[in-house]
Scaffold this active site. Structure first.
Site, PDB file in Angstrom:
ATOM      1  CG  ASP A  97      -2.023 122.810   1.005  1.00  0.00           C
ATOM      2  OD1 ASP A  97      -1.887 123.049  -0.205  1.00  0.00           O
ATOM      3  OD2 ASP A  97      -1.370 123.410   1.891  1.00  0.00           O
ATOM      4  CD  GLU A 119       3.736 120.136   1.658  1.00  0.00           C
ATOM      5  OE1 GLU A 119       2.629 120.627   1.398  1.00  0.00           O
ATOM      6  OE2 GLU A 119       4.780 120.512   1.104  1.00  0.00           O
ATOM      7  CD  GLU A 133      -4.640 127.036  -0.284  1.00  0.00           C
ATOM      8  OE1 GLU A 133      -5.123 127.832   0.563  1.00  0.00           O
ATOM      9  OE2 GLU A 133      -4.556 127.310  -1.486  1.00  0.00           O
ATOM     10  CG  HIS A 205      -0.069 131.698  -5.360  1.00  0.00           C
ATOM     11  ND1 HIS A 205       1.174 131.500  -4.821  1.00  0.00           N
ATOM     12  CD2 HIS A 205      -0.813 130.640  -4.978  1.00  0.00           C
ATOM     13  CE1 HIS A 205       1.183 130.367  -4.149  1.00  0.00           C
ATOM     14  NE2 HIS A 205      -0.010 129.818  -4.218  1.00  0.00           N
ATOM     15  NE  ARG A 207      -8.099 129.713  -4.687  1.00  0.00           N
ATOM     16  CZ  ARG A 207      -8.848 129.639  -5.776  1.00  0.00           C
ATOM     17  NH1 ARG A 207     -10.041 130.185  -5.799  1.00  0.00           N
ATOM     18  NH2 ARG A 207      -8.431 128.999  -6.837  1.00  0.00           N
ATOM     19  CG  HIS A 238      -0.347 132.138  -9.634  1.00  0.00           C
ATOM     20  ND1 HIS A 238      -1.609 131.871 -10.084  1.00  0.00           N
ATOM     21  CD2 HIS A 238       0.080 130.995  -9.034  1.00  0.00           C
ATOM     22  CE1 HIS A 238      -1.934 130.626  -9.762  1.00  0.00           C
ATOM     23  NE2 HIS A 238      -0.911 130.072  -9.123  1.00  0.00           N
TER      24      HIS A 238
HETATM   25  C1  UD1 Z   1      -3.754 126.532  -6.555  1.00  0.00           C
HETATM   26  C2  UD1 Z   1      -4.026 125.943  -5.178  1.00  0.00           C
HETATM   27  C3  UD1 Z   1      -3.082 126.532  -4.133  1.00  0.00           C
HETATM   28  C4  UD1 Z   1      -1.633 126.402  -4.606  1.00  0.00           C
HETATM   29  C5  UD1 Z   1      -1.485 127.007  -5.985  1.00  0.00           C
HETATM   30  C6  UD1 Z   1      -0.100 126.771  -6.490  1.00  0.00           C
HETATM   31  C7  UD1 Z   1      -6.348 125.354  -4.647  1.00  0.00           C
HETATM   32  C8  UD1 Z   1      -7.653 125.852  -4.153  1.00  0.00           C
HETATM   33  N1  UD1 Z   1      -5.379 126.278  -4.753  1.00  0.00           N
HETATM   34  O1  UD1 Z   1      -4.072 127.925  -6.514  1.00  0.00           O
HETATM   35  O2  UD1 Z   1      -3.222 125.833  -2.922  1.00  0.00           O
HETATM   36  O3  UD1 Z   1      -0.814 127.095  -3.700  1.00  0.00           O
HETATM   37  O4  UD1 Z   1      -2.403 126.360  -6.883  1.00  0.00           O
HETATM   38  O5  UD1 Z   1       0.202 127.595  -7.576  1.00  0.00           O
HETATM   39  O6  UD1 Z   1      -6.209 124.186  -4.900  1.00  0.00           O
HETATM   40  N2  UD1 Z   1      -4.403 129.327 -14.251  1.00  0.00           N
HETATM   41  C9  UD1 Z   1      -3.968 129.361 -15.563  1.00  0.00           C
HETATM   42  N3  UD1 Z   1      -2.942 128.499 -15.941  1.00  0.00           N
HETATM   43  C10 UD1 Z   1      -2.369 127.620 -15.093  1.00  0.00           C
HETATM   44  C11 UD1 Z   1      -2.815 127.611 -13.763  1.00  0.00           C
HETATM   45  C12 UD1 Z   1      -3.836 128.468 -13.355  1.00  0.00           C
HETATM   46  O7  UD1 Z   1      -4.454 130.124 -16.362  1.00  0.00           O
HETATM   47  O8  UD1 Z   1      -1.465 126.863 -15.510  1.00  0.00           O
HETATM   48  C13 UD1 Z   1      -5.500 130.265 -13.820  1.00  0.00           C
HETATM   49  C14 UD1 Z   1      -6.881 129.757 -14.298  1.00  0.00           C
HETATM   50  O9  UD1 Z   1      -7.665 130.872 -14.610  1.00  0.00           O
HETATM   51  C15 UD1 Z   1      -7.414 129.081 -13.027  1.00  0.00           C
HETATM   52  C16 UD1 Z   1      -6.888 130.026 -11.968  1.00  0.00           C
HETATM   53  O10 UD1 Z   1      -5.559 130.347 -12.412  1.00  0.00           O
HETATM   54  O11 UD1 Z   1      -8.822 128.947 -13.010  1.00  0.00           O
HETATM   55  C17 UD1 Z   1      -6.894 129.494 -10.572  1.00  0.00           C
HETATM   56  O12 UD1 Z   1      -6.300 128.219 -10.513  1.00  0.00           O
HETATM   57  P1  UD1 Z   1      -6.571 127.280  -9.219  1.00  0.00           P
HETATM   58  O13 UD1 Z   1      -5.827 126.023  -9.401  1.00  0.00           O
HETATM   59  O14 UD1 Z   1      -8.020 127.198  -8.918  1.00  0.00           O
HETATM   60  O15 UD1 Z   1      -5.975 128.127  -8.026  1.00  0.00           O
HETATM   61  P2  UD1 Z   1      -4.553 128.729  -7.796  1.00  0.00           P
HETATM   62  O16 UD1 Z   1      -4.768 130.132  -7.385  1.00  0.00           O
HETATM   63  O17 UD1 Z   1      -3.669 128.436  -8.960  1.00  0.00           O
HETATM   64  N1  UDP Z   2       8.000 128.024  -8.989  1.00  0.00           N
HETATM   65  C1  UDP Z   2       8.275 127.900 -10.361  1.00  0.00           C
HETATM   66  N2  UDP Z   2       8.129 129.018 -11.138  1.00  0.00           N
HETATM   67  C2  UDP Z   2       7.727 130.214 -10.664  1.00  0.00           C
HETATM   68  C3  UDP Z   2       7.423 130.318  -9.281  1.00  0.00           C
HETATM   69  C4  UDP Z   2       7.557 129.213  -8.470  1.00  0.00           C
HETATM   70  O1  UDP Z   2       8.645 126.830 -10.819  1.00  0.00           O
HETATM   71  O2  UDP Z   2       7.638 131.168 -11.452  1.00  0.00           O
HETATM   72  C5  UDP Z   2       8.120 126.820  -8.127  1.00  0.00           C
HETATM   73  C6  UDP Z   2       8.889 126.997  -6.839  1.00  0.00           C
HETATM   74  O3  UDP Z   2      10.246 126.647  -7.012  1.00  0.00           O
HETATM   75  C7  UDP Z   2       8.179 126.047  -5.894  1.00  0.00           C
HETATM   76  C8  UDP Z   2       6.768 125.955  -6.426  1.00  0.00           C
HETATM   77  O4  UDP Z   2       6.810 126.482  -7.742  1.00  0.00           O
HETATM   78  O5  UDP Z   2       8.724 124.738  -5.914  1.00  0.00           O
HETATM   79  C9  UDP Z   2       5.819 126.722  -5.553  1.00  0.00           C
HETATM   80  O6  UDP Z   2       4.578 126.805  -6.191  1.00  0.00           O
HETATM   81  P1  UDP Z   2       3.488 127.876  -5.802  1.00  0.00           P
HETATM   82  O7  UDP Z   2       4.141 129.039  -5.158  1.00  0.00           O
HETATM   83  O8  UDP Z   2       2.666 128.095  -7.031  1.00  0.00           O
HETATM   84  O9  UDP Z   2       2.574 127.072  -4.791  1.00  0.00           O
HETATM   85  P2  UDP Z   2       2.634 126.793  -3.213  1.00  0.00           P
HETATM   86  O10 UDP Z   2       3.963 126.203  -2.897  1.00  0.00           O
HETATM   87  O11 UDP Z   2       2.370 128.089  -2.508  1.00  0.00           O
HETATM   88  O12 UDP Z   2       1.500 125.844  -3.004  1.00  0.00           O
END
Ligand code: UD1
Ligand code: UDP
Length: 366
Positions: A97, A119, A133, A205, A207, A238
């Site tokens: 999502d 999913e 999401e 993490h 939003r 995160h």
């Molecule tokens: C995203 C997804 C959320 C999911 C989560 C899993 C959207 C809107 N959100 O949230 O559904 O649960 O991923 O973790 O699609 N960043 C880094 N390095 C990384 C990843 C992220 O620096 O490897 C930072 C960057 O500044 C980036 C910010 O995190 O712009 C936000 O990343 P984004 O993918 O927009 O949203 P998440 O909060 O990670």
């Molecule tokens: N996970 C990981 N390292 C971490 C935290 C989580 O590999 O430090 C894995 C966890 O086992 C799970 C997935 O990341 O499979 C969940 O991702 P996240 O919580 O970022 O996203 P969500 O599931 O909420 O979309």
């Protein structure tokens, strides 16, 4: 003529949950398997792809620091136009999502390419929770040709929205396929812990928790750590700056509270196994932890994953200061409550979800 199946990954959880599907498809003689990384996440995505030894064929490298959702969506749509025109896949698979999922579904709809949604059917029925999401999965559900629902509950949600039953397949969640592939490797968590102390593992993490709710969560965690100096806390933070800055500000100075970088997937599974209790707002962790027999307190008011709550092994505590403290303390102090929640059950899958997904595609394409 082989059928070209384009598999999309954007963020860490998509990579974890798509990896078993991609690996299973690679064994199919009728399928030409292509992998598109939007790289909505960079480091967290690369780490998982390396672990499963999957090399993206196309990488959009879309991540920018603290990127706005509208910018992310607009940039993705433009890039996807080129990718879909060049690749001309027979089908595209997306998972979950995220913004990647919703945007790819829309681009494929415009290009008349059928979408398989892995999913499918998770709903809270509240567009603001989780944000964005819930909207992403509702929109993707409207556009998908195959709905791979992890549970019967998810199937019923889709039926309620008017999806035709013959387009839904209940598969289980591929997260359990990935978990079983990984848990068998027996990798160490690598965190410096005192073996005599219990561990509370934290991830957060979302939003919709940014700002006040996330500050409440951190304040409650700090109070718990102060009240229980013999318990160790570990939180792999995160990288989203809205999370990271607040976590370090509020929790950085508490001696029994260790903050770390996001963990690699296999060591994180090992950390879950070592944990006594898990506090999280993660979707994936809510699915994995019950299978590992770990009690989960969810830092949200609602969940699209009610099965483990119904079975009594996951409890919602929201971002409420008092409730987080009360429920965590109960699990620390009351052995009966703890054992009830630490039973071990896997309502989200049996490890064969990817096999069922591949079977559906095989029967359609051959
Ligand atoms: C995203 C997804 C959320 C999911 C989560 C899993 C959207 C809107 N959100 O949230 O559904 O649960 O991923 O973790 O699609 N960043 C880094 N390095 C990384 C990843 C992220 O620096 O490897 C930072 C960057 O500044 C980036 C910010 O995190 O712009 C936000 O990343 P984004 O993918 O927009 O949203 P998440 O909060 O990670
Ligand atoms: N996970 C990981 N390292 C971490 C935290 C989580 O590999 O430090 C894995 C966890 O086992 C799970 C997935 O990341 O499979 C969940 O991702 P996240 O919580 O970022 O996203 P969500 O599931 O909420 O979309």
């Amino acid at each position: 003529m082989k059928k070209k199946i384009l598999n999309v990954v954007g963020t860490r959880p998509e990579a974890i949950k798509m990896a078993p599907v991609i690996l299973a498809l690679k064994n199919e003689p009728w399928a030409e398997v292509r992998v598109l990384a939007t790289a909505q996440h960079r480091h967290m995505l690369d780490q998982v792809m390396n672990f499963f030894d999957i090399e993206p064929d196309i990488d959009l490298n879309i991540m920018r620091p603290n990127q706005a959702l509208t910018t992310l969506t607009a940039r993705l749509l433009l890039d996807l136009d080129d990718v879909l025109q060049t690749e001309k896949p027979d089908a595209v698979l997306v998972q979950g999502d995220t913004t990647t999922v919703m945007t790819v579904a829309l681009a494929c709809f415009y290009h008349r390419i059928p979408i398989g949604h892995v999913e499918a059917g998770l709903r809270t029925w509240d567009m603001d929770n989780p944000f964005p999401e819930e909207a992403n999965r509702v929109l993707t559900g409207k556009l998908a040709r195959w709905h791979f629902a992890p549970t019967e509950g998810a199937r019923h949600n889709l039926l309620k929205e008017g999806v035709v039953d013959s387009e839904i397949v209940v598969t289980g969640n591929t997260v359990i396929d990935a978990l079983l592939m990984t848990a068998s490797k027996d990798i160490d968590h690598g965190i410096d812990l005192d073996p005599a102390h219990r561990l509370i593992l934290v991830t957060a993490h979302r939003r919709e928790n940014f700002g006040g709710p996330f500050r409440n969560i951190c304040r409650a965690l700090k109070t718990l750590a102060q009240n229980n100096p013999e318990v160790q806390f570990f939180y792999p933070v995160h990288p989203n700056p809205n999370v990271r800055d607040v976590a370090y500000e509020l929790l950085g100075s508490q001696p029994n509270f260790i903050l770390g970088e996001p963990m690699d997937y296999a060591p994180f599974i090992a950390a879950m196994r070592r944990a006594h209790i898990i506090l999280t707002d993660s979707g994936g962790v809510q699915e994995e932890a019950p299978a590992l027999g770990k009690p989960v307190l969810v830092l949200r008011d609602e969940t699209e994953r009610p099965e483990a709550v119904d079975q009594g092994v996951v409890k919602l505590v929201g971002s409420h200061f008092d409730r987080i403290i009360e429920e965590t303390q109960r699990l620390l102090d009351d052995d009966t409550s703890y054992r009830t929640m630490a039973r071990g059950t896997s309502p989200y899958g049996d490890g064969f979800a990817s096999e069922r997904i591949v079977k559906t595609l095989r029967e359609y394409f051959t």
